[in-house]
Motif scaffolding. Sequence first.
Motif, short mmCIF file in Angstrom:
data_model
loop_
_atom_site.label_atom_id
_atom_site.label_comp_id
_atom_site.label_asym_id
_atom_site.label_seq_id
_atom_site.Cartn_x
_atom_site.Cartn_y
_atom_site.Cartn_z
N ASN A 188 44.56 -64.97 49.41
CA ASN A 188 44.15 -63.97 48.41
C ASN A 188 44.78 -62.60 48.65
O ASN A 188 44.19 -61.57 48.35
CB ASN A 188 42.63 -63.85 48.36
N LYS A 202 38.05 -57.14 49.02
CA LYS A 202 38.47 -57.69 47.73
C LYS A 202 39.71 -56.95 47.23
O LYS A 202 39.69 -55.74 47.06
CB LYS A 202 37.34 -57.55 46.71
N SER A 248 41.58 -59.23 42.41
CA SER A 248 40.52 -60.21 42.52
C SER A 248 39.22 -59.51 42.88
O SER A 248 38.78 -59.55 44.04
CB SER A 248 40.89 -61.27 43.57
#
Length: 849
Positions: free
Chosen positions: A60, A155, A159
């Motif tokens: 991510n 985060k 995202s």
Amino acid sequence: MAMRGRRLPAFAATHTARQRLLPALGQHTKLARRWQSTVGTGKTGHIEAKADESILFVDNLFPLKLSSLLLWRPWKAQNDVPELLKKFDKTSLGVFDPVSLVKRAIPDSLSVNITEVIPRTKEGGAYVKFTHPGDTSASEIQAKLSQALEQNPIKPWFSPLRGISTGLVLGRPWLEDLYRLPKSRLRVEFVPAKDSEQPDELSQEALYSVFRRYGWIADITSQPPDSKVLPKFAYVDFVLVKDAIMARNCLHGFVLQEEGSKAATKLRLSYEQRVKPHNIWKWISSHPRIVIPILAAFLATFTVIVFDPIREFFVKHHVQRSLEFTNSKLYKWLKRQTSDILSLGKKHGSDAGLNALFNHRKDLIDSIKSSLLESVDTFVVIQGPRGSGGKELVMDQVLEGRKDVLVLDCKPVMEARGEAGTIRKLAFQVGYRPVFSWANNLSSLVDLAIQSTTGVKAGFSENLEAQVVKILQTTASALKEVSLAGRKKDDQDANLSDDAYLEAHPERRAVVVIDNFLHKSEEKGIIYDKVSDWAAALVQSNVAHVIFLTTDTSYSKPLSRALPDRVFHQVTLGDLSPQVAKQFVVSQLEANARSDEKAKEDEKGGDGSPLKTDSQGRQDLQELDECIEALGGRLTDLQVLARRLKVGQSPKKAVSDIIEQSASEILRMFLLTGNKTAGEGVDKERKWSVEQAWYLIKEIAKNDSLRYNEVLLANTFASSTTSSATNPEAALEALANAELITVKSHHGRPATIRAGKPVYQAAFAKLLEDKVVKSRMDLALLTELSKIEAKNIDKAEQELTVLAGLPNAPAQASDRVNYLLGKLQTSQRKIEGFDKEMGALKKVLAEEA
């Protein structure tokens, strides 16, 4: 790594551990350079870790969607993405820098030392190589990192709902830079850990225990037992793509040995495109007999909903002429300003001549006009020979100044080639657009292919009849809107329904003029049937008045079928009388002379003297009475005469040229075509013969008219040797349609036969004056008559042969024998007479040039 080759250890948590970057500025600069490494040590595709090093995979860090797009340029994608991410916020690069995200994920309490960071752009993460103290295992560090990320999630900007996570790499990562995008399905191949060992195929329980820690598993599919594919494999389907990415990067190259197995197995992982079951498409392809008719109905409904209002709009404006430039205010203003400059004397001359004609037919014009003001549900039929001025009478006089007029000319429709051309021409006549006439051919091929494969006709294509009906129905709807366009809410009869309003106001109805009705009636008769039915529906529903213009005398058959309980308003246009014909020609000459004299006076300045017309200055116009008597009263012939007189020809010379031209036309069209029977070239559909045409020409030249039944009894018609002309009535009808002759009726039955138009009477006489033409045609006619008599002789001889074979020569047959012998003798004498005449004709042909 230290954990390779062992049985699968128990992990402390399902999430991966965090790591920490070097805090020193110099170390950070070194990391930025190492960030560009994408294919492992020495570009072998693998990461080599030392004995005291371990590897984490951090996910991510990059948006997966963006990374997949940039992989179209794989040689630049890995270097471009960090730069691309940094451009989102130039004031605080650290927030969007993937390196800073990794740095923030490492808590200060962990004693780890980052040695290298390797990005995996297409998988949205990065490998982080680190060293750690000997008293702390890599799994303990991963557990602490997982706990820290759960308490303080990080985060990324792309995202906001899911933070980054880490996983401990247990296998040997493969850093390929191929264009293989991540998928939720993993193909797990079982390969030998050592070359000398045979790998074991892992069970679904073992695979579940290995892969479940990385996320939710949707399904595990083992290889079929009878499969010969090597190496053995299994499919592991994750619910989320991110879980499949983490599992692939952490377990690729991982070696384990299932409990009870003799040999260790290495896992080789790759992404696999999941083949989704297309149940809907499978059902559709399996039931074509249900789906194809439904699809055809859907397409038809879609066409009606989308295209029919558009087509109705164009038909409506075609009738109202609202989209034409000549009806615009600008054009009308320009026309008023330039009317004196652009006025042409030729047009005035033509108008003057037609006015003389219209004055003669004023009663007919008033009668037709009055019928358009009455609520009579019937047709107005104007019948007359070609060139009698029917269309000019209707358009220039009856409908002059009327706005809502639709003219449907049947001639171009009937002369169009093929069904597509017929549809296109008919649509053009009524303003129906858009029309996809070409698509019907393609639809027919699709229909044929579907019917041959499924046995069911799809119905995508429409035959000619269906498409003609569709065009005419749309036109009828548009005509009703046009007829109701002038209705207002504050009218005196606003409370009436549409049908009642149209019935009460016949003057508001649109007018449909169907020109050239029954032109080539022997071809595409379905068109005339549908047009007749459509016209009957228009008048019966009070939508529009319908006027038929035709040259065919048999128009009552199709019209009576469409409207059987009505009496038509019939108007028959004949030739002009000699007095009116002369007035027509003189009026055109006088108008032309006035225009020319006016132009000359304008050029010279004008002296105020009265203008001298052409009829006043030409002495040869005294011959006009005699010439018009020879020419007849057909409007087109009179116009040709007037044009010839305008250029300076004398009346006698002009009429002589017209007669000679007509004689040449008759000779070319009716006498020099040859006696071709059915199936031989272009004349196969002609229902008359050259001998029949010459017989009529010869007899009508001698006698102005012939009795209809007398012609039917003539041997040339009753016993024709031409196979396509054996029906005498059909031959006469075909010659009448070709305008060689005109059949006059008496009390509804054919009574007399005359020349097709007055000038043909003189042309027939002109042909008889030509010795060569007369001798050649008489020779052909006598030859056919001789053949007819020879056939009669053959029949008599055959019957006499039969009678001669009767036993004992019965006396009862003597009368029949004498009768046959008499017929044989009569036919023989006729043949002898024909031979003498043919000899004389052959002598003329041999001597004359």
